[in-house]
Design a protein around this motif. Structure first.
Motif, PDB file in Angstrom:
ATOM      1  N   ILE A  58       0.756  -1.411   0.405  1.00 59.76           N
ATOM      2  CA  ILE A  58      -0.066   0.396   0.081  1.00 59.76           C
ATOM      3  C   ILE A  58       0.833   1.032   0.022  1.00 59.76           C
ATOM      4  CG2 ILE A  58      -2.162  -0.860   0.958  1.00 59.76           C
ATOM      5  CD1 ILE A  58      -1.099   0.330   3.844  1.00 59.76           C
ATOM      6  N   TYR A  59       0.388   2.310  -0.616  1.00 58.84           N
ATOM      7  CA  TYR A  59       0.697   3.632  -0.511  1.00 58.84           C
ATOM      8  C   TYR A  59      -0.127   4.616  -0.021  1.00 58.84           C
ATOM      9  CZ  TYR A  59       3.934   1.135  -3.871  1.00 58.84           C
ATOM     10  OH  TYR A  59       4.797  -0.099  -4.572  1.00 58.84           O
ATOM     11  N   ALA A  60       0.383   5.881   0.192  1.00 60.13           N
ATOM     12  CA  ALA A  60       0.497   7.020   0.263  1.00 60.13           C
ATOM     13  C   ALA A  60      -0.272   7.644  -0.499  1.00 60.13           C
ATOM     14  CB  ALA A  60       1.195   8.129   1.741  1.00 60.13           C
ATOM     15  N   ASP A  61      -1.067   8.068  -0.101  1.00 57.17           N
ATOM     16  CA  ASP A  61      -2.076   8.599  -1.785  1.00 57.17           C
ATOM     17  C   ASP A  61      -0.975   9.471  -2.049  1.00 57.17           C
ATOM     18  OD1 ASP A  61      -5.736   9.384  -0.218  1.00 57.17           O
ATOM     19  OD2 ASP A  61      -4.796   7.530  -1.266  1.00 57.17           O
ATOM     20  N   SER A  62      -0.287  10.905  -1.334  1.00 55.70           N
ATOM     21  CA  SER A  62       0.676  11.092  -1.874  1.00 55.70           C
ATOM     22  C   SER A  62       1.807  11.036  -2.909  1.00 55.70           C
ATOM     23  CB  SER A  62       1.613  11.791  -0.761  1.00 55.70           C
ATOM     24  OG  SER A  62       2.002  11.711   0.185  1.00 55.70           O
ATOM     25  N   VAL A  63       2.222   9.740  -2.765  1.00 52.71           N
ATOM     26  CA  VAL A  63       2.927   8.899  -3.181  1.00 52.71           C
ATOM     27  C   VAL A  63       2.973   8.242  -4.492  1.00 52.71           C
ATOM     28  CG1 VAL A  63       4.762   9.618  -1.449  1.00 52.71           C
ATOM     29  CG2 VAL A  63       3.573   7.226  -1.800  1.00 52.71           C
ATOM     30  N   LYS A  64       1.427   7.659  -5.021  1.00 48.29           N
ATOM     31  CA  LYS A  64       0.777   7.319  -5.235  1.00 48.29           C
ATOM     32  C   LYS A  64       1.207   7.390  -6.938  1.00 48.29           C
ATOM     33  CE  LYS A  64      -2.974   4.654  -2.857  1.00 48.29           C
ATOM     34  NZ  LYS A  64      -3.924   4.996  -2.607  1.00 48.29           N
ATOM     35  N   GLY A  65       1.877   6.681  -7.839  1.00 43.92           N
ATOM     36  CA  GLY A  65       1.859   6.744  -8.867  1.00 43.92           C
ATOM     37  C   GLY A  65       3.096   7.332  -9.008  1.00 43.92           C
ATOM     38  N   ARG A  66       4.275   7.788  -7.915  1.00 42.37           N
ATOM     39  CA  ARG A  66       5.032   8.627  -8.489  1.00 42.37           C
ATOM     40  C   ARG A  66       6.562   7.100  -7.733  1.00 42.37           C
ATOM     41  NH1 ARG A  66       6.457  12.938  -5.450  1.00 42.37           N
ATOM     42  NH2 ARG A  66       4.764  12.693  -4.212  1.00 42.37           N
ATOM     43  N   PHE A  67       6.117   6.730  -6.084  1.00 36.51           N
ATOM     44  CA  PHE A  67       6.665   6.541  -6.225  1.00 36.51           C
ATOM     45  C   PHE A  67       6.376   3.797  -6.107  1.00 36.51           C
ATOM     46  CE2 PHE A  67       8.225   9.460  -2.540  1.00 36.51           C
ATOM     47  CZ  PHE A  67       8.383   9.684  -3.702  1.00 36.51           C
ATOM     48  N   ALA A  68       8.129   3.439  -6.092  1.00 39.84           N
ATOM     49  CA  ALA A  68       7.172   2.170  -6.165  1.00 39.84           C
ATOM     50  C   ALA A  68       8.360   1.151  -4.743  1.00 39.84           C
ATOM     51  CB  ALA A  68       7.308   1.753  -7.687  1.00 39.84           C
ATOM     52  N   LEU A  69       7.419   0.147  -4.118  1.00 39.43           N
ATOM     53  CA  LEU A  69       8.499  -0.280  -2.701  1.00 39.43           C
ATOM     54  C   LEU A  69       8.250  -1.727  -4.021  1.00 39.43           C
ATOM     55  CD1 LEU A  69       7.257  -0.746   0.690  1.00 39.43           C
ATOM     56  CD2 LEU A  69       8.250  -2.410  -1.208  1.00 39.43           C
ATOM     57  N   SER A  70       9.358  -2.044  -3.650  1.00 38.22           N
ATOM     58  CA  SER A  70       9.954  -3.540  -4.609  1.00 38.22           C
ATOM     59  C   SER A  70      10.288  -4.000  -3.138  1.00 38.22           C
ATOM     60  CB  SER A  70      10.405  -3.922  -5.268  1.00 38.22           C
ATOM     61  OG  SER A  70      11.714  -2.473  -5.430  1.00 38.22           O
ATOM     62  N   GLN A  71      10.800  -6.153  -3.584  1.00 34.08           N
ATOM     63  CA  GLN A  71      11.649  -6.448  -2.317  1.00 34.08           C
ATOM     64  C   GLN A  71      12.624  -7.332  -2.901  1.00 34.08           C
ATOM     65  OE1 GLN A  71       8.500  -8.260   0.033  1.00 34.08           O
ATOM     66  NE2 GLN A  71      10.242  -7.973   2.185  1.00 34.08           N
ATOM     67  N   ASN A  72      13.433  -7.733  -2.887  1.00 33.63           N
ATOM     68  CA  ASN A  72      14.620  -8.929  -3.614  1.00 33.63           C
ATOM     69  C   ASN A  72      13.822 -10.467  -2.721  1.00 33.63           C
ATOM     70  OD1 ASN A  72      15.149  -9.244  -0.480  1.00 33.63           O
ATOM     71  ND2 ASN A  72      17.391  -9.290  -0.771  1.00 33.63           N
ATOM     72  N   ASN A  73      14.342 -11.350  -3.590  1.00 34.67           N
ATOM     73  CA  ASN A  73      13.654 -12.313  -3.438  1.00 34.67           C
ATOM     74  C   ASN A  73      13.958 -13.374  -2.074  1.00 34.67           C
ATOM     75  OD1 ASN A  73      12.525 -12.850  -6.040  1.00 34.67           O
ATOM     76  ND2 ASN A  73      14.904 -13.741  -6.828  1.00 34.67           N
ATOM     77  N   GLY A  74      14.507 -12.395  -0.839  1.00 35.49           N
ATOM     78  CA  GLY A  74      15.021 -13.081   0.152  1.00 35.49           C
ATOM     79  C   GLY A  74      14.701 -12.306   1.285  1.00 35.49           C
ATOM     80  N   ASN A  75      13.220 -11.421   0.965  1.00 34.59           N
ATOM     81  CA  ASN A  75      12.388 -11.092   1.579  1.00 34.59           C
ATOM     82  C   ASN A  75      13.493  -9.516   2.659  1.00 34.59           C
ATOM     83  OD1 ASN A  75      10.585 -11.297  -0.164  1.00 34.59           O
ATOM     84  ND2 ASN A  75       9.740 -12.773   1.489  1.00 34.59           N
ATOM     85  N   ASN A  76      14.241  -9.557   2.769  1.00 33.31           N
ATOM     86  CA  ASN A  76      15.614  -8.862   3.304  1.00 33.31           C
ATOM     87  C   ASN A  76      15.440  -7.301   3.213  1.00 33.31           C
ATOM     88  OD1 ASN A  76      17.576 -10.218   2.161  1.00 33.31           O
ATOM     89  ND2 ASN A  76      18.601 -10.340   3.660  1.00 33.31           N
ATOM     90  N   ILE A  77      15.546  -7.057   1.710  1.00 29.80           N
ATOM     91  CA  ILE A  77      15.700  -5.905   1.576  1.00 29.80           C
ATOM     92  C   ILE A  77      14.654  -5.405   0.612  1.00 29.80           C
ATOM     93  CG2 ILE A  77      17.265  -4.625  -0.259  1.00 29.80           C
ATOM     94  CD1 ILE A  77      19.650  -6.788  -0.041  1.00 29.80           C
ATOM     95  N   ILE A  78      13.903  -3.834   1.545  1.00 30.60           N
ATOM     96  CA  ILE A  78      13.163  -3.739  -0.010  1.00 30.60           C
ATOM     97  C   ILE A  78      13.612  -2.040  -0.228  1.00 30.60           C
ATOM     98  CG2 ILE A  78      10.994  -4.547   1.606  1.00 30.60           C
ATOM     99  CD1 ILE A  78      11.195  -1.785   3.509  1.00 30.60           C
TER     100      ILE A  78
END
Length: 127
Positions: A58-78
């Motif tokens: 989920i994203y704050a409304d103020s950043v939707k469409g501009r910011f993107a969160l991703s995660q590595n395969n080990g789920n220990n880096i975002i």
């Protein structure tokens, strides 16, 4: 215990991009929801983007469409890819961890649900 270390902050002009990274370590780190938050001296800490253990993001409304969160395969880096940055995005950005379930099914990020915090990385956007 969970340790979180942010990196990637810096100074950029309005319209530019930055990519933040957060390395998480500790016992059973892949059982935690992870998120990005930001704070300025004038405002309370706010949730920017967060991902739960089931992949719900989920994203704050103020950043939707501009910011993107991703995660590595080990789920220990975002990562937080920040595009079309604005001066209002200037803040100290924190990475945090909370128990599984604090993101899934919600419309907004609840800051108090996260209880392990990094030290933050500064992002400054000039006009």
């Amino acid at each position: 215990q969970v340790q979180l270390v942010e990196s990637g902050g810096g100074s950029v002009q309005s319209g530019g991009s930055l990519r933040l990274s957060c390395a998480a370590s500790g016992d059973s780190i892949n059982t935690y929801a992870l998120g990005w938050f930001r704070q300025t001296p004038e405002k309370e800490r706010e949730g920017v983007a967060a991902i739960d253990t089931d992949g719900t993001t989920i994203y704050a409304d103020s950043v939707k469409g501009r910011f993107a969160l991703s995660q590595n395969n080990g789920n220990n880096i975002i990562y937080l890819e920040m595009n079309r940055l604005k001066p209002d995005d200037t803040a100290l950005y924190y990475c945090a961890a909370g128990p599984a379930g604090v993101v899934a099914g919600l419309q907004r990020i609840v800051v108090d649900s996260f209880f392990f915090w990094g030290h933050g990385t500064q992002v400054t956007v000039s006009s």
